[in-house]
Design a protein around this motif. Structure first.
Motif, PDB file in Angstrom:
ATOM      1  N   SER A 224       1.063  -1.592   0.217  1.00  9.44           N
ATOM      2  CA  SER A 224       0.133   0.241   0.301  1.00  9.44           C
ATOM      3  C   SER A 224       0.635   1.354  -0.319  1.00  9.44           C
ATOM      4  O   SER A 224       2.040   1.450   0.104  1.00  9.44           O
ATOM      5  CB  SER A 224      -0.799   0.055   1.163  1.00  9.44           C
ATOM      6  N   ARG A 225       0.099   2.187  -0.332  1.00  7.82           N
ATOM      7  CA  ARG A 225       0.702   3.440  -0.174  1.00  7.82           C
ATOM      8  C   ARG A 225       1.112   4.592   1.167  1.00  7.82           C
ATOM      9  O   ARG A 225      -0.763   4.530   1.153  1.00  7.82           O
ATOM     10  CB  ARG A 225       0.893   4.628  -1.502  1.00  7.82           C
ATOM     11  N   ALA A 226       1.411   5.409   1.324  1.00 11.24           N
ATOM     12  CA  ALA A 226       0.430   7.073   1.820  1.00 11.24           C
ATOM     13  C   ALA A 226       1.166   7.988   0.969  1.00 11.24           C
ATOM     14  O   ALA A 226       2.395   7.993   0.987  1.00 11.24           O
ATOM     15  CB  ALA A 226       1.062   6.680   3.795  1.00 11.24           C
ATOM     16  N   VAL A 227       0.417   8.540   0.824  1.00 10.12           N
ATOM     17  CA  VAL A 227       0.087  10.148   0.587  1.00 10.12           C
ATOM     18  C   VAL A 227       0.765  11.560   1.650  1.00 10.12           C
ATOM     19  O   VAL A 227      -0.895  11.347   1.752  1.00 10.12           O
ATOM     20  CB  VAL A 227      -1.030  10.640  -0.325  1.00 10.12           C
ATOM     21  N   LEU A 228       1.498  11.742   2.005  1.00 12.81           N
ATOM     22  CA  LEU A 228       1.016  13.251   2.764  1.00 12.81           C
ATOM     23  C   LEU A 228       1.329  14.210   3.039  1.00 12.81           C
ATOM     24  O   LEU A 228       2.513  14.482   2.122  1.00 12.81           O
ATOM     25  CB  LEU A 228       1.948  12.762   4.022  1.00 12.81           C
ATOM     26  N   GLN A 229       0.273  14.958   2.169  1.00 10.05           N
ATOM     27  CA  GLN A 229       0.403  16.150   1.583  1.00 10.05           C
ATOM     28  C   GLN A 229       0.924  17.368   2.661  1.00 10.05           C
ATOM     29  O   GLN A 229      -0.374  17.197   3.360  1.00 10.05           O
ATOM     30  CB  GLN A 229      -0.914  17.376   0.985  1.00 10.05           C
ATOM     31  N   LEU A 230       1.697  17.957   2.382  1.00 10.11           N
ATOM     32  CA  LEU A 230       2.452  19.278   3.225  1.00 10.11           C
ATOM     33  C   LEU A 230       3.411  20.082   3.214  1.00 10.11           C
ATOM     34  O   LEU A 230       3.332  20.195   1.611  1.00 10.11           O
ATOM     35  CB  LEU A 230       3.562  18.330   4.516  1.00 10.11           C
ATOM     36  N   TYR A 231       3.238  21.276   4.212  1.00 12.00           N
ATOM     37  CA  TYR A 231       3.448  22.847   3.571  1.00 12.00           C
ATOM     38  C   TYR A 231       4.856  22.962   4.498  1.00 12.00           C
ATOM     39  O   TYR A 231       4.518  23.595   5.670  1.00 12.00           O
ATOM     40  CB  TYR A 231       2.303  23.875   4.021  1.00 12.00           C
ATOM     41  N   PRO A 232       6.361  22.319   4.419  1.00 13.64           N
ATOM     42  CA  PRO A 232       7.213  22.365   4.757  1.00 13.64           C
ATOM     43  C   PRO A 232       7.786  24.177   5.021  1.00 13.64           C
ATOM     44  O   PRO A 232       7.849  25.093   4.081  1.00 13.64           O
ATOM     45  CB  PRO A 232       8.418  21.748   3.708  1.00 13.64           C
ATOM     46  N   GLU A 233       8.111  24.521   6.303  1.00 10.05           N
ATOM     47  CA  GLU A 233       8.858  25.487   6.177  1.00 10.05           C
ATOM     48  C   GLU A 233      10.179  25.865   5.222  1.00 10.05           C
ATOM     49  O   GLU A 233      10.491  27.406   4.962  1.00 10.05           O
ATOM     50  CB  GLU A 233       9.046  26.580   8.080  1.00 10.05           C
ATOM     51  N   ASN A 234      11.002  24.911   5.011  1.00  9.16           N
ATOM     52  CA  ASN A 234      11.928  25.252   4.548  1.00  9.16           C
ATOM     53  C   ASN A 234      13.197  24.520   4.136  1.00  9.16           C
ATOM     54  O   ASN A 234      11.872  22.915   4.531  1.00  9.16           O
ATOM     55  CB  ASN A 234      13.469  25.820   5.800  1.00  9.16           C
ATOM     56  N   SER A 235      13.775  23.884   3.892  1.00 11.30           N
ATOM     57  CA  SER A 235      14.653  22.383   3.752  1.00 11.30           C
ATOM     58  C   SER A 235      15.086  21.545   4.450  1.00 11.30           C
ATOM     59  O   SER A 235      14.766  20.420   4.653  1.00 11.30           O
ATOM     60  CB  SER A 235      15.766  23.279   2.164  1.00 11.30           C
ATOM     61  N   LEU A 271       5.177   7.632  -0.101  1.00 14.15           N
ATOM     62  CA  LEU A 271       5.068   6.527   0.693  1.00 14.15           C
ATOM     63  C   LEU A 271       5.020   5.313   0.329  1.00 14.15           C
ATOM     64  O   LEU A 271       3.926   4.996   0.394  1.00 14.15           O
ATOM     65  CB  LEU A 271       5.243   6.614   1.878  1.00 14.15           C
ATOM     66  N   PHE A 272       5.533   4.444  -0.537  1.00 16.16           N
ATOM     67  CA  PHE A 272       5.936   2.970  -0.467  1.00 16.16           C
ATOM     68  C   PHE A 272       5.825   2.183   0.481  1.00 16.16           C
ATOM     69  O   PHE A 272       7.111   2.687   1.667  1.00 16.16           O
ATOM     70  CB  PHE A 272       5.813   1.825  -1.732  1.00 16.16           C
ATOM     71  N   VAL A 273       4.842   0.844   1.268  1.00 17.21           N
ATOM     72  CA  VAL A 273       4.788  -0.439   2.038  1.00 17.21           C
ATOM     73  C   VAL A 273       5.687  -1.092   1.189  1.00 17.21           C
ATOM     74  O   VAL A 273       5.078  -1.688   0.022  1.00 17.21           O
ATOM     75  CB  VAL A 273       3.822  -0.216   2.821  1.00 17.21           C
ATOM     76  N   GLY A 274       6.304  -1.420   2.155  1.00 16.77           N
ATOM     77  CA  GLY A 274       7.082  -2.949   1.076  1.00 16.77           C
ATOM     78  C   GLY A 274       7.823  -3.301  -0.320  1.00 16.77           C
ATOM     79  O   GLY A 274       8.768  -2.932   0.072  1.00 16.77           O
ATOM     80  N   THR A 275       7.233  -3.507  -1.079  1.00 14.09           N
ATOM     81  CA  THR A 275       8.121  -3.278  -2.744  1.00 14.09           C
ATOM     82  C   THR A 275       7.777  -1.898  -2.863  1.00 14.09           C
ATOM     83  O   THR A 275       6.847  -0.855  -2.517  1.00 14.09           O
ATOM     84  CB  THR A 275       6.856  -3.811  -3.407  1.00 14.09           C
TER      85      THR A 275
END
Length: 349
Positions: A224-235, A271-275
């Protein structure tokens, strides 16, 4: 001053009742009194001239101050009018609708990046679900979901909205409290970056991020996958999040939509889980010649009742019937279908 000769005196007198009356001395006295009065007034005027000059200067300064106050009041009035215009009921509704549309677009993009199968419903985890806006889109796609959030107020709003998913009050920095392999995917809209903040002395952002990603990796099914949308403040913050995710066992990377735009730019941690699978490409980066697309594509096809994925258009009759049918399968009370279901009603006055 001497007296006039006697030969001239008869000319200066008048005969009234047989008695002569001379005016010369009275005229001289009156003239001297006027001269003395004028001299006194002149001295008073000369003494008042410095005060008048000081008064004129003071009035000029006061006038300049009033001009500055007038300009400041005019500037404040203009800003107040602009503020009221931006926060009028119509503009506030417009901004709220724009935020809702943006949230729905982010949710749609996150679910799209999950790559879920279309032949069966899936169980998804919504991290930082808030009021359940992302869950509404998941339900519309025919999937089931469980939402987690740290804010009781936001979850109360979700309960009032009667969302179809289950809700859990929890801090994701403490981990994901679910059985291993129970979820087919995970999405998160603008929530993970808050784990980088230390709200308490006991909070360590790297440890909280690793706890979150390690338990999330366990709760997701293999493949399965996890998709996390985010707003990073800096690198540095983006590197911290990515490093902890890879440390927990995930593979994948960052998908950036519209990287050359300041407003439309979006970060999705896929992000990928496993393969490990193929990392999807970001929107606004593909073109036949390797250049970014700067023009819109038009088509003659008319998608009236179905969107590009074959789903019913939101708020249409088919969409309402499908949603009512899903709620019936969940055991909820739903009104019977009639010929008036989904029909637009005229506005009331």
């Amino acid at each position: 001053m001497g007296l006039l000769p006697a030969s001239c005196q008869p000319e200066l007198c008048e005969e009234q009742g047989g008695q002569p009356r001379f005016h010369f001395q009275s005229l001289q006295l009156e003239r001297e009194m006027c001269l003395a009065s004028n001299c006194a007034l002149a001295r008073v005027n000369l003494s008042l001239r410095p005060r008048l000059e000081d008064g004129k200067a003071s009035l000029a300064i006061k006038y300049q101050e009033l001009q500055e106050i007038r300009e400041a009041c005019w500037d404040k009035q203009q800003r107040l009018e602009a503020y009221l215009e931006n926060w009028s009921p119509q503009s506030a509704l417009g901004q709220l609708q724009a935020k809702l549309d943006a949230s729905e677009a982010e949710s749609e993009r996150a679910v799209e990046l999950l790559g879920l199968p279309e032949d069966r419903p899936c169980l998804l985890l919504d991290v930082g679900c808030g009021s359940g806006l992302s869950g509404d889109y998941i339900s519309d796609e025919g999937h089931y979901w469980i939402g987690m959030d740290i804010s009781p107020a936001m979850l109360d709003v979700a309960v009032e909205r009667e969302v179809e998913g289950d809700l859990l009050l929890a801090d994701v920095g403490h981990g994901i409290p679910f059985r291993p392999g129970v979820f087919d995917g995970c999405i998160s809209i603008s929530a993970v970056q808050w784990l980088c903040n230390a709200d308490k002395k006991s909070h360590s952002p790297p440890k909280r991020l690793y706890r979150f990603f390690s338990t999330l990796y366990t709760a997701l099914a293999r493949g399965s996958r996890a998709v996390l949308q985010l707003y990073p403040e800096n690198s540095e913050q983006l590197e911290l999040i990515t490093a902890q995710a890879m440390r927990a066992g995930f593979t994948g990377g960052m998908v950036v939509d519209y990287p050359n735009s300041t407003k439309a730019k979006k970060f999705f941690l896929c992000l990928f889980v496993g393969t490990s699978g193929t990392l999807p490409k970001g929107l606004g980066t593909e073109c036949a010649d390797g250049e970014e697309i700067h023009q819109a594509n038009f088509t003659n096809e008319r998608m009236r009742f179905r969107n590009a994925k074959g789903k019913s258009v939101k708020k249409s009759r088919d969409w309402i019937l499908e949603k009512k049918e899903r709620r019936r399968r969940q055991g909820k009370e739903v009104r019977a279908d009639t010929k008036y279901t989904g029909r637009k009603r005229r506005p009331r006055f």
